[in-house]
Design an enzyme around this catalytic site. Sequence first.
Site, PDB file in Angstrom:
ATOM      1  N   GLU A 259       0.702  -1.228  -0.034  1.00 55.79           N
ATOM      2  CA  GLU A 259       0.096  -0.004  -0.026  1.00 55.79           C
ATOM      3  C   GLU A 259       0.791   1.099   0.071  1.00 55.79           C
ATOM      4  OE1 GLU A 259      -3.695  -1.940  -0.102  1.00 55.79           O
ATOM      5  OE2 GLU A 259      -3.131   0.261  -0.585  1.00 55.79           O
ATOM      6  N   ARG A 263       0.330   3.463  -3.293  1.00 58.40           N
ATOM      7  CA  ARG A 263      -0.390   4.838  -3.174  1.00 58.40           C
ATOM      8  C   ARG A 263       0.876   6.080  -2.984  1.00 58.40           C
ATOM      9  NH1 ARG A 263      -5.740   3.527   0.313  1.00 58.40           N
ATOM     10  NH2 ARG A 263      -5.809   1.545   0.151  1.00 58.40           N
ATOM     11  N   ASP A 393      -4.272 -10.188  -8.220  1.00 56.30           N
ATOM     12  CA  ASP A 393      -4.538  -9.073  -9.691  1.00 56.30           C
ATOM     13  C   ASP A 393      -3.303  -8.483 -10.161  1.00 56.30           C
ATOM     14  OD1 ASP A 393      -4.233  -7.785  -7.184  1.00 56.30           O
ATOM     15  OD2 ASP A 393      -6.515  -6.867  -7.349  1.00 56.30           O
ATOM     16  N   GLU A 527     -12.217  -0.662 -10.587  1.00 54.23           N
ATOM     17  CA  GLU A 527     -11.996  -1.618 -11.526  1.00 54.23           C
ATOM     18  C   GLU A 527     -12.497  -1.424 -12.789  1.00 54.23           C
ATOM     19  OE1 GLU A 527      -9.865  -1.970  -7.959  1.00 54.23           O
ATOM     20  OE2 GLU A 527     -12.269  -2.103  -8.218  1.00 54.23           O
ATOM     21  N   THR A 613      -1.038   0.514 -10.276  1.00 51.31           N
ATOM     22  CA  THR A 613      -2.205  -0.276  -9.754  1.00 51.31           C
ATOM     23  C   THR A 613      -3.049   0.600  -9.049  1.00 51.31           C
ATOM     24  OG1 THR A 613      -3.294  -2.387  -9.107  1.00 51.31           O
ATOM     25  CG2 THR A 613      -1.436  -1.570  -7.789  1.00 51.31           C
TER      26      THR A 613
END
Length: 631
Positions: A259, A263, A393, A527, A613
Amino acid sequence: MLMRKVPGFVPASPWGLRLPHKFLFLLFLSGLVTLCFGALFLLPNSSRLKRLFLAPRTQQPGLEVVAQVAGHPLTREQESPPNPAPAAPAPGEDDPSSQASPHRRKGWPRRTRPTGSREEATVARGSGVVALRPQEESIRSSFDFNAFRRRLRHPVLGTRGDESMEPQSLVRTQREKIKEMMQFAWQSYKRYAMGKNELRPLTKDGYEGSMFGGLSGATIIDSLDTLHLMELKEEFQEAKAWVEESFHLNVSGEASLFEVNIRYIGGLLSAFYLTGEEVFRIKAIQLGEKLLPAFNTPTGIPKGVVNFKSGSNRSWGWAMAGSSSILAEFGSLHLEFLHLTELSGNQVFAEKVRNIRKVLRKIDKPFGLYPNFLSPVSGNWMQHHVSVGGLGDSFYEYLIKSWLMSAKTDTEAKDMYYEALEAIETHLLNVSPGGLTYIAEWRGGILDHKMGHLACFSGGMIALGAEDAKEEKRAHYRELAAQITKTCHESYARSDTKLGPEAFWFNSGREAVATQMSESYYILRPEVVESYMYLWRQTHNPIYREWGWEVVMALEKYCRTEAGFSGIQDVYSKVPNHDNKQQTFFLAETLKYLYLLFSEDDMLSLEDWVFNTEAHPLPVNHSDSSGRDGG
């Protein structure tokens, strides 16, 4: 004259002292001078005085980049300096991944910017650029931002003219509405939660959480590039000022490697590449160094949690009783870490992620599939659970994007992607009795006939990779991408709110719907609209803009509150029960992809940019890509 003839009389010196007294005074004075001069070299805090007398030391060769980054001066709050190069292994633990290999692959070519005058490097604060410290100026010289921008094939914000002179077209009106939503989300965050990680719009306060190890301002970092893209200039300057003045890295908690990378580091990197503001690059490099202890394992596969204070690491307790690293987490570092090497000159970032590739290439894959749990100690799979949704994913996403980001030279990533896609199509792909194409989850050969919302990115991913597939497969992959995206749209269309659930099933005569309350929530996820954006750019089929606008209207109706946007707990109820959280990725991803869906294709052109992502754009390496392999 009479006095001078008196026996035993000794005349006084010109200072009024007799000779013995003069000698003692000079002796005392010389000792005092010697003592003071020696103190310049012996007292602990005399380094500033030493520089008056001693020539500067010659820097050791090969340490220039580390010195430039690690030598960054402390902030007013005495921010801890970052760890230079890789962190040392824990006591008693070897780190084989840190050993230099006999043959190192080249990193992205470094570019040198001529050193200009202080006037060139310093602009008034009101223009958005602050004066650089000397150490920051030396970092700046390692990357030629202007040359990088010249290599882009399209203007960053596209070639559209002055919108004030355009007719008020439907698409422009839709784009402006999405921009207003972003402005409202930001202003609500600023008013009630500025500096906190996320806004809680119902209670009108901020939320910190424990995922970021004590780092703050996640919404700010995640929003930077979206604010810039939408030309919300005042809001961008507010965000930039907070990063300059209040974003401190001297934190001591436990953080998610994944994360923080997608981010914070992703957000800072993209903000730098979009604006050239040095503060973003410096913070990204320093924060990247704080993540390096996560890689201190026997295999070099990082663990999921890193302790910013002690430098220790651990796996998530829920990941096979704390014994496993997660495929989607350690597999989603490649894009950002290559750019950290590009901007710092420190090869350790690229070496860490290339080692991950090496481990994954060597290990046996069941039926060509990549299970979600891998031991960072033994390098073996811990459970044969395969998913293109949660836990797996973005690993697949980063393979095709590594190929594209390398200007199509990273053939290793390309081969891994198409091999994995073929295995997924063979073992996970299904078509429901109602004709909906979906990607199931695989548990040791047994299928769970469901898709998670997270898996809905795959339509966009397959569309993005279709162009570089074997010629006979290209049309097939385009059609497959469209069918998967249609299925994900159905999960929205079959709910009462026209928003999609967290997971949806295909069994017992029910298709593309959640079967239990625990999977019926919607937390502002991006998504589905991400895939709409990619399919629109590939086909220009107006259906994707129609579907995207349905999402905008549903967000306005069911998720907008008085003080921001909130997720809802049941998409099958027209009376929304809000979850009181404005997720950072709503500003970073959902609104950005919607805005791009209603923009021209040359805005953040896919020829120039790939999105991490978290939807943070990172540039394609257009320059001097010959002779490089493996990412």
